[in-house]
Design a protein around this motif. Sequence first.
Motif, PDB file in Angstrom:
ATOM      1  N   ASN A  39       0.830  -1.162   0.119  1.00  0.00           N
ATOM      2  CA  ASN A  39       0.082   0.037  -0.038  1.00  0.00           C
ATOM      3  C   ASN A  39       0.830   1.177   0.085  1.00  0.00           C
ATOM      4  O   ASN A  39       1.879   1.589   0.810  1.00  0.00           O
ATOM      5  CB  ASN A  39      -1.038   0.002   1.188  1.00  0.00           C
ATOM      6  N   ASP A  40       0.641   2.300  -0.970  1.00  0.00           N
ATOM      7  CA  ASP A  40       1.370   3.462  -0.992  1.00  0.00           C
ATOM      8  C   ASP A  40       0.185   4.405  -0.618  1.00  0.00           C
ATOM      9  O   ASP A  40      -0.866   4.410  -1.382  1.00  0.00           O
ATOM     10  CB  ASP A  40       1.838   3.894  -2.493  1.00  0.00           C
ATOM     11  N   PRO A  41       0.438   5.366   0.621  1.00  0.00           N
ATOM     12  CA  PRO A  41      -0.559   6.253   0.711  1.00  0.00           C
ATOM     13  C   PRO A  41      -0.786   7.188  -0.153  1.00  0.00           C
ATOM     14  O   PRO A  41      -1.931   8.006  -0.177  1.00  0.00           O
ATOM     15  CB  PRO A  41      -0.142   6.884   2.061  1.00  0.00           C
ATOM     16  N   ASN A  42       0.237   7.467  -1.287  1.00  0.00           N
ATOM     17  CA  ASN A  42       0.222   8.488  -2.113  1.00  0.00           C
ATOM     18  C   ASN A  42      -1.018   8.117  -3.398  1.00  0.00           C
ATOM     19  O   ASN A  42      -1.285   8.993  -4.279  1.00  0.00           O
ATOM     20  CB  ASN A  42       1.331   8.990  -2.769  1.00  0.00           C
ATOM     21  N   TYR A  43      -1.099   6.829  -3.447  1.00  0.00           N
ATOM     22  CA  TYR A  43      -1.941   6.371  -4.429  1.00  0.00           C
ATOM     23  C   TYR A  43      -3.280   5.855  -3.927  1.00  0.00           C
ATOM     24  O   TYR A  43      -3.298   5.239  -2.871  1.00  0.00           O
ATOM     25  CB  TYR A  43      -1.535   5.290  -5.391  1.00  0.00           C
ATOM     26  N   GLY A 102     -15.629   4.883  -2.427  1.00  0.00           N
ATOM     27  CA  GLY A 102     -14.970   5.492  -3.908  1.00  0.00           C
ATOM     28  C   GLY A 102     -13.511   5.490  -3.437  1.00  0.00           C
ATOM     29  O   GLY A 102     -12.858   5.590  -4.823  1.00  0.00           O
ATOM     30  N   THR A 103     -12.900   5.326  -2.373  1.00  0.00           N
ATOM     31  CA  THR A 103     -11.450   5.167  -2.566  1.00  0.00           C
ATOM     32  C   THR A 103     -10.681   4.053  -2.146  1.00  0.00           C
ATOM     33  O   THR A 103      -9.569   3.794  -2.395  1.00  0.00           O
ATOM     34  CB  THR A 103     -10.884   6.254  -1.570  1.00  0.00           C
ATOM     35  N   GLN A 104     -11.486   2.947  -1.560  1.00  0.00           N
ATOM     36  CA  GLN A 104     -11.110   1.946  -1.080  1.00  0.00           C
ATOM     37  C   GLN A 104     -11.720   0.610  -1.684  1.00  0.00           C
ATOM     38  O   GLN A 104     -11.140  -0.100  -2.075  1.00  0.00           O
ATOM     39  CB  GLN A 104     -10.941   1.792   0.635  1.00  0.00           C
ATOM     40  N   LEU A 105     -13.108   0.518  -1.298  1.00  0.00           N
ATOM     41  CA  LEU A 105     -13.681  -0.632  -1.605  1.00  0.00           C
ATOM     42  C   LEU A 105     -15.008  -0.460  -2.258  1.00  0.00           C
ATOM     43  O   LEU A 105     -15.945  -0.063  -1.164  1.00  0.00           O
ATOM     44  CB  LEU A 105     -13.815  -1.571  -0.076  1.00  0.00           C
ATOM     45  N   PRO A 106     -15.223  -0.727  -3.238  1.00  0.00           N
ATOM     46  CA  PRO A 106     -14.211  -1.270  -4.306  1.00  0.00           C
ATOM     47  C   PRO A 106     -13.264  -0.037  -4.745  1.00  0.00           C
ATOM     48  O   PRO A 106     -12.301  -0.828  -5.258  1.00  0.00           O
ATOM     49  CB  PRO A 106     -15.364  -1.588  -5.588  1.00  0.00           C
ATOM     50  N   GLY A 107     -13.703   1.180  -4.563  1.00  0.00           N
ATOM     51  CA  GLY A 107     -12.282   2.020  -5.206  1.00  0.00           C
ATOM     52  C   GLY A 107     -12.836   2.578  -6.431  1.00  0.00           C
ATOM     53  O   GLY A 107     -14.015   2.883  -6.798  1.00  0.00           O
ATOM     54  N   PRO A 108     -11.857   3.423  -7.081  1.00  0.00           N
ATOM     55  CA  PRO A 108     -11.962   4.222  -8.178  1.00  0.00           C
ATOM     56  C   PRO A 108     -12.977   3.591  -9.293  1.00  0.00           C
ATOM     57  O   PRO A 108     -12.727   2.091  -9.499  1.00  0.00           O
ATOM     58  CB  PRO A 108     -10.593   4.714  -8.414  1.00  0.00           C
ATOM     59  N   GLY A 109     -13.943   4.158  -9.637  1.00  0.00           N
ATOM     60  CA  GLY A 109     -14.675   3.414 -10.722  1.00  0.00           C
ATOM     61  C   GLY A 109     -16.073   2.896 -10.423  1.00  0.00           C
ATOM     62  O   GLY A 109     -16.989   2.557 -11.052  1.00  0.00           O
ATOM     63  N   THR A 110     -16.246   2.954  -9.008  1.00  0.00           N
ATOM     64  CA  THR A 110     -17.360   2.442  -8.218  1.00  0.00           C
ATOM     65  C   THR A 110     -18.502   3.389  -8.676  1.00  0.00           C
ATOM     66  O   THR A 110     -18.454   4.725  -8.504  1.00  0.00           O
ATOM     67  CB  THR A 110     -17.423   2.302  -6.828  1.00  0.00           C
ATOM     68  N   VAL A 116      -5.608  12.419  -5.023  1.00  0.00           N
ATOM     69  CA  VAL A 116      -5.580  13.973  -5.352  1.00  0.00           C
ATOM     70  C   VAL A 116      -5.302  14.628  -4.078  1.00  0.00           C
ATOM     71  O   VAL A 116      -5.748  14.799  -3.063  1.00  0.00           O
ATOM     72  CB  VAL A 116      -6.789  14.261  -5.974  1.00  0.00           C
ATOM     73  N   GLU A 117      -4.320  15.710  -4.166  1.00  0.00           N
ATOM     74  CA  GLU A 117      -4.125  16.570  -3.129  1.00  0.00           C
ATOM     75  C   GLU A 117      -5.147  17.596  -2.698  1.00  0.00           C
ATOM     76  O   GLU A 117      -5.318  18.452  -3.962  1.00  0.00           O
ATOM     77  CB  GLU A 117      -2.755  17.093  -3.153  1.00  0.00           C
ATOM     78  N   LEU A 118      -5.904  17.639  -1.865  1.00  0.00           N
ATOM     79  CA  LEU A 118      -6.821  18.519  -1.607  1.00  0.00           C
ATOM     80  C   LEU A 118      -6.176  19.814  -0.967  1.00  0.00           C
ATOM     81  O   LEU A 118      -5.105  20.044  -0.399  1.00  0.00           O
ATOM     82  CB  LEU A 118      -7.771  17.972  -0.333  1.00  0.00           C
ATOM     83  N   PRO A 119      -7.173  20.982  -1.292  1.00  0.00           N
ATOM     84  CA  PRO A 119      -6.336  22.328  -1.156  1.00  0.00           C
ATOM     85  C   PRO A 119      -6.323  22.430   0.323  1.00  0.00           C
ATOM     86  O   PRO A 119      -7.180  21.852   1.119  1.00  0.00           O
ATOM     87  CB  PRO A 119      -7.355  23.265  -1.587  1.00  0.00           C
ATOM     88  N   ASP A 120      -5.606  23.241   0.990  1.00  0.00           N
ATOM     89  CA  ASP A 120      -5.236  23.482   2.430  1.00  0.00           C
ATOM     90  C   ASP A 120      -6.304  24.600   2.645  1.00  0.00           C
ATOM     91  O   ASP A 120      -6.198  25.770   2.486  1.00  0.00           O
ATOM     92  CB  ASP A 120      -4.076  24.200   2.996  1.00  0.00           C
ATOM     93  N   PHE A 121      -7.656  24.409   3.260  1.00  0.00           N
ATOM     94  CA  PHE A 121      -8.855  25.153   2.966  1.00  0.00           C
ATOM     95  C   PHE A 121      -9.220  25.505   4.426  1.00  0.00           C
ATOM     96  O   PHE A 121      -9.279  24.608   5.369  1.00  0.00           O
ATOM     97  CB  PHE A 121     -10.240  24.455   2.445  1.00  0.00           C
ATOM     98  N   ARG A 122      -8.928  26.768   4.717  1.00  0.00           N
ATOM     99  CA  ARG A 122      -9.192  27.294   6.148  1.00  0.00           C
ATOM    100  C   ARG A 122     -10.614  28.066   5.972  1.00  0.00           C
ATOM    101  O   ARG A 122     -10.618  29.340   5.441  1.00  0.00           O
ATOM    102  CB  ARG A 122      -8.037  28.040   6.545  1.00  0.00           C
ATOM    103  N   LEU A 123     -11.178  27.920   7.135  1.00  0.00           N
ATOM    104  CA  LEU A 123     -12.739  28.493   7.155  1.00  0.00           C
ATOM    105  C   LEU A 123     -12.629  29.757   8.021  1.00  0.00           C
ATOM    106  O   LEU A 123     -12.164  29.662   9.060  1.00  0.00           O
ATOM    107  CB  LEU A 123     -13.767  27.380   7.533  1.00  0.00           C
TER     108      LEU A 123
END
Length: 473
Positions: free
Chosen positions: A2-6, A76-84, A152-159
Amino acid sequence: MNDPNYIENRTFDELKLGDSASISRTLTAEDIKLFALVSGDVNPAHLDPDYAATDMFHRVIAHGMWGGGLISAVLGTQLPGPGTIYLDQSFRFRRPVGLGDEITATVVVKEKRPDKQIVILDCRCTNQLGEEVITGEAEVIAPAEKVRRRRVELPDFRLATHEHYRRLLERVRGGTPLPTAVVHPCDPAAIAAAIEAHDAGIVMPILVGPRRRIEAAAQEAGADISAFELVDAPHSHAAAHTAVAMVRDGKAKLLMKGALHTDELMGAVVCRENGLRTERRISHAYVMDVPGRAEPLIITDAAINIAPDLDAKADIVRNAVDLAKVIGIATPKVAILGAVETVNPAMPATLDAAALCKMADRGQIEGAILDGPLALDNAVSVEAAREKGIVSPVAGCADVLLVPNIEAGNMLAKQLTFLGNADAAGVVLGARVPIVLTSRADSLRTRLASCAVAVLLARAATLAAPGLPQAAE
């Protein structure tokens, strides 16, 4: 491996009954506000726990955020993951979710239908105690092809929550509104600012200026000023001197700038014969509500002293320290700013910084921790200070920024306001009473915060708080 970047999916053929995946998240107040911002749902039953029953408040958040959001993230990201493809869901909400709860969403493959590659998954959310929050199942179409993509790296969003200003307003509400001389409120914005502060229970306005112009401004603003005292003065110059005289006579406890130039108001304040001078140099401070900061940030001086010398800077620091203590910072950390963090004889601001620190060491400036010169990044960023090897109790965590001159202060405050989504509440310090400086461009929140800061200072002076400036002879 497992690679946390993917992120990588599991195709329909790879899935087995009993396969599972989970994700955890802690519920914060910012999560709730972001959910409301995205959805547009600002019902107080969702956002205000004082308005709604706590149980209903938290159940709404559980339904909207954790029910769909966390489970959808696992699918959407793990099970089943992308394409679900998400087809249907059926959930039961069994327990409220509270701020600070850590929620873990888990999905388990329950059934596979090969004809359309449909997968049924048991879904379960639990809190940190292992108690079920949500149970149910989801129906999806599992992907047929293998997918592996960089996450995908999410933006550093500050409310921008403006929590600091909210706390300031809470502290001043409930006391007796202070009589406040509003100087030359001859435009709708100045009238509105006075009325807003009155309606918030902070001040009792005394309108000082040309009667006809004040009444015309109130009519244009659609405001009723019949409940306020109106002291007629022929023009702005006379209004400033009349308001100052009212303070000297004890009829007003605060001054508030209306539709006149700051230097015209301050001319009456600093008048040696009958002004409001004290033993201190008069200075200005912004109390900045900066998104992402745990505490307010004070910037001084950005409006009064153009190029202060060492003596003036010492008083500017003393005034800012008094302000910091009044708003709840017990031992303020003062960063004396310069372009560099080393003393350079060719840069007078660095020499002043070194002298001010030595004055603090000798007890000439009390009640705070000073360090300087510090560049701005080293004053507010622990990482920047560490990178440069600066060891200091102030570096990276300054409460007060003392700027070298008015241009630097003005630009810094406006950069934070217009580029950093900060709010700047302005107040003049060192006079017999605090002076509220507002602008037509200020938001209601900023105007009220400026008044709240001034009221706290005035109350502290009434209680003869140690260190506050005394009237000059």
